[in-house]
Design a protein around this motif. Structure first.
Motif, mmCIF file in Angstrom:
data_model
loop_
_atom_site.group_PDB
_atom_site.id
_atom_site.type_symbol
_atom_site.label_atom_id
_atom_site.label_comp_id
_atom_site.label_asym_id
_atom_site.label_seq_id
_atom_site.Cartn_x
_atom_site.Cartn_y
_atom_site.Cartn_z
ATOM 1 N N LYS A 162 37.921 38.481 42.026
ATOM 2 C CA LYS A 162 38.165 39.888 42.328
ATOM 3 C C LYS A 162 37.190 40.341 43.408
ATOM 4 O O LYS A 162 35.985 40.091 43.321
ATOM 5 C CB LYS A 162 37.996 40.726 41.066
ATOM 6 N N THR A 163 37.726 40.981 44.398
ATOM 7 C CA THR A 163 36.893 41.378 45.544
ATOM 8 C C THR A 163 36.627 42.876 45.587
ATOM 9 O O THR A 163 36.058 43.356 46.529
ATOM 10 C CB THR A 163 37.571 40.940 46.853
ATOM 11 N N TRP A 164 37.061 43.584 44.583
ATOM 12 C CA TRP A 164 36.816 45.030 44.639
ATOM 13 C C TRP A 164 35.677 45.442 43.781
ATOM 14 O O TRP A 164 35.140 44.872 42.962
ATOM 15 C CB TRP A 164 38.073 45.837 44.263
#
Length: 82
Positions: free
Chosen positions: A80-82
């Motif tokens: 997950k990049t958020w």
């Protein structure tokens, strides 16, 4: 090579006729030579426009999965990049 392919096809057809259990993905992972032979036989049958039954398609899929992953399938979730 052709004899081996024909032999694998014959065994697969006999297994289907006699109701024997199909090989699993794990079995194909443990037997890469047979997985490759089955995968190649399936490719040849599909190239010749031969119609495969549902059971034969599933068998081809399991053999192909084992060949493509090299028996090293590892499920990963994306980071997950958020």
């Amino acid at each position: 090579m052709l004899k081996k392919t024909i032999a694998m096809l014959g065994l697969a057809l006999l297994a289907g006729v006699h109701g024997a259990a199909a090989n699993t993905f794990e079995w194909y992972k443990a037997h890469p030579e047979q997985a490759k032979a089955m995968f190649d036989a399936c490719k040849e049958r599909l190239k010749s426009n031969e119609k495969l039954s549902q059971a034969e398609r599933e068998e081809c899929r399991r053999a192909g999965d084992a060949v493509m992953t090299g028996g090293k399938y590892e499920r990963r979730t994306p980071a997950k990049t958020w």
